[in-house]
Design a protein around this motif. Sequence first.
Motif, PDB file in Angstrom:
ATOM      1  N   SER A  18       0.834  -1.206   0.000  1.00  0.00           N
ATOM      2  CA  SER A  18       0.000   0.000   0.000  1.00  0.00           C
ATOM      3  C   SER A  18       0.869   1.257   0.000  1.00  0.00           C
ATOM      4  O   SER A  18       2.021   1.231   0.477  1.00  0.00           O
ATOM      5  N   PRO A  19       0.330   2.372  -0.500  1.00  0.00           N
ATOM      6  CA  PRO A  19       1.074   3.628  -0.432  1.00  0.00           C
ATOM      7  C   PRO A  19       1.503   3.971   0.998  1.00  0.00           C
ATOM      8  O   PRO A  19       2.612   4.470   1.212  1.00  0.00           O
ATOM      9  N   GLU A  20       0.654   3.676   1.970  1.00  0.00           N
ATOM     10  CA  GLU A  20       0.973   3.981   3.372  1.00  0.00           C
ATOM     11  C   GLU A  20       2.194   3.206   3.845  1.00  0.00           C
ATOM     12  O   GLU A  20       3.074   3.758   4.515  1.00  0.00           O
ATOM     13  N   ARG A  21       2.262   1.910   3.519  1.00  0.00           N
ATOM     14  CA  ARG A  21       3.421   1.092   3.940  1.00  0.00           C
ATOM     15  C   ARG A  21       4.702   1.570   3.290  1.00  0.00           C
ATOM     16  O   ARG A  21       5.751   1.643   3.929  1.00  0.00           O
ATOM     17  N   VAL A 100       9.842  12.329  -3.259  1.00  0.00           N
ATOM     18  CA  VAL A 100       9.266  10.993  -3.395  1.00  0.00           C
ATOM     19  C   VAL A 100       7.763  11.177  -3.536  1.00  0.00           C
ATOM     20  O   VAL A 100       7.116  11.754  -2.655  1.00  0.00           O
ATOM     21  N   GLU A 101       7.209  10.698  -4.647  1.00  0.00           N
ATOM     22  CA  GLU A 101       5.763  10.769  -4.871  1.00  0.00           C
ATOM     23  C   GLU A 101       5.240   9.354  -5.039  1.00  0.00           C
ATOM     24  O   GLU A 101       5.822   8.558  -5.778  1.00  0.00           O
ATOM     25  N   ILE A 102       4.140   9.066  -4.341  1.00  0.00           N
ATOM     26  CA  ILE A 102       3.587   7.711  -4.326  1.00  0.00           C
ATOM     27  C   ILE A 102       2.124   7.777  -4.746  1.00  0.00           C
ATOM     28  O   ILE A 102       1.340   8.546  -4.179  1.00  0.00           O
ATOM     29  N   ALA A 103       1.777   6.960  -5.731  1.00  0.00           N
ATOM     30  CA  ALA A 103       0.404   6.917  -6.229  1.00  0.00           C
ATOM     31  C   ALA A 103      -0.118   5.484  -6.145  1.00  0.00           C
ATOM     32  O   ALA A 103       0.601   4.540  -6.503  1.00  0.00           O
ATOM     33  N   ILE A 105      -1.862   2.137  -7.199  1.00  0.00           N
ATOM     34  CA  ILE A 105      -2.118   1.419  -8.455  1.00  0.00           C
ATOM     35  C   ILE A 105      -2.613   0.036  -8.059  1.00  0.00           C
ATOM     36  O   ILE A 105      -1.854  -0.756  -7.509  1.00  0.00           O
ATOM     37  N   GLY A 106      -3.880  -0.224  -8.313  1.00  0.00           N
ATOM     38  CA  GLY A 106      -4.466  -1.505  -7.918  1.00  0.00           C
ATOM     39  C   GLY A 106      -4.319  -1.707  -6.421  1.00  0.00           C
ATOM     40  O   GLY A 106      -4.609  -0.814  -5.631  1.00  0.00           O
ATOM     41  N   SER A 107      -3.797  -2.869  -6.011  1.00  0.00           N
ATOM     42  CA  SER A 107      -3.595  -3.142  -4.580  1.00  0.00           C
ATOM     43  C   SER A 107      -2.219  -2.679  -4.111  1.00  0.00           C
ATOM     44  O   SER A 107      -1.879  -2.828  -2.945  1.00  0.00           O
ATOM     45  N   GLY A 108      -1.429  -2.123  -5.015  1.00  0.00           N
ATOM     46  CA  GLY A 108      -0.095  -1.645  -4.672  1.00  0.00           C
ATOM     47  C   GLY A 108       0.043  -0.161  -4.950  1.00  0.00           C
ATOM     48  O   GLY A 108      -0.902   0.612  -4.801  1.00  0.00           O
ATOM     49  N   CYS A 109       1.234   0.222  -5.388  1.00  0.00           N
ATOM     50  CA  CYS A 109       1.476   1.635  -5.677  1.00  0.00           C
ATOM     51  C   CYS A 109       2.694   1.783  -6.578  1.00  0.00           C
ATOM     52  O   CYS A 109       3.444   0.833  -6.794  1.00  0.00           O
ATOM     53  N   GLU A 110       2.860   2.987  -7.077  1.00  0.00           N
ATOM     54  CA  GLU A 110       4.060   3.339  -7.824  1.00  0.00           C
ATOM     55  C   GLU A 110       4.736   4.506  -7.122  1.00  0.00           C
ATOM     56  O   GLU A 110       4.082   5.469  -6.741  1.00  0.00           O
ATOM     57  N   LEU A 111       6.037   4.386  -6.954  1.00  0.00           N
ATOM     58  CA  LEU A 111       6.834   5.438  -6.345  1.00  0.00           C
ATOM     59  C   LEU A 111       7.677   6.074  -7.438  1.00  0.00           C
ATOM     60  O   LEU A 111       8.321   5.379  -8.219  1.00  0.00           O
ATOM     61  N   ARG A 112       7.640   7.401  -7.484  1.00  0.00           N
ATOM     62  CA  ARG A 112       8.485   8.170  -8.402  1.00  0.00           C
ATOM     63  C   ARG A 112       9.397   9.046  -7.558  1.00  0.00           C
ATOM     64  O   ARG A 112       8.914   9.807  -6.724  1.00  0.00           O
ATOM     65  N   LEU A 113      10.688   8.914  -7.767  1.00  0.00           N
ATOM     66  CA  LEU A 113      11.670   9.677  -7.015  1.00  0.00           C
ATOM     67  C   LEU A 113      12.406  10.613  -7.963  1.00  0.00           C
ATOM     68  O   LEU A 113      12.838  10.200  -9.043  1.00  0.00           O
TER      69      LEU A 113
END
Length: 148
Positions: A18-21, A100-103, A105-113
Amino acid sequence: MSPTSPIVVRVARRFAASPERVFDAWLDPRMAARFLYATANGRMQRVEIDARVGGGYVIVETREDGDAAHYGRYLEIDRPRRLVFTLSLDPAADGDRITVEIAPIGSGCELRLTHEMAAEYAPYAQRTEAGWQHILASLAEQLSHAPH
């Protein structure tokens, strides 16, 4: 690009968490010690994180060639979407700007640094990109082993 324009290094990675984790891992000293500026053969000596805007961090790892110390200040903390901090090897320096930006995506996320560094460090851009790719891979591995 003018000679004074910053050099910008960008990396991205998807996480099965998750984005939170993913966000929280950057600010949890125990978790950060396992991936942030950590190397395979190093031994983490000190991880101090004051997770608030204006707060800072110190991460020191003993490596074959001596201690590697990383210092920074938190500029923005918007859980779980955005974290902006500085990075320097000198505690007195302003340092580079890391976003660090986190979005989700489905049950997970994508991190862009995004790492913005002074133009004089252009020769290190490729090495810096590889370093962040390694850090994000280490984060993914740690999240796969950490309890939810």
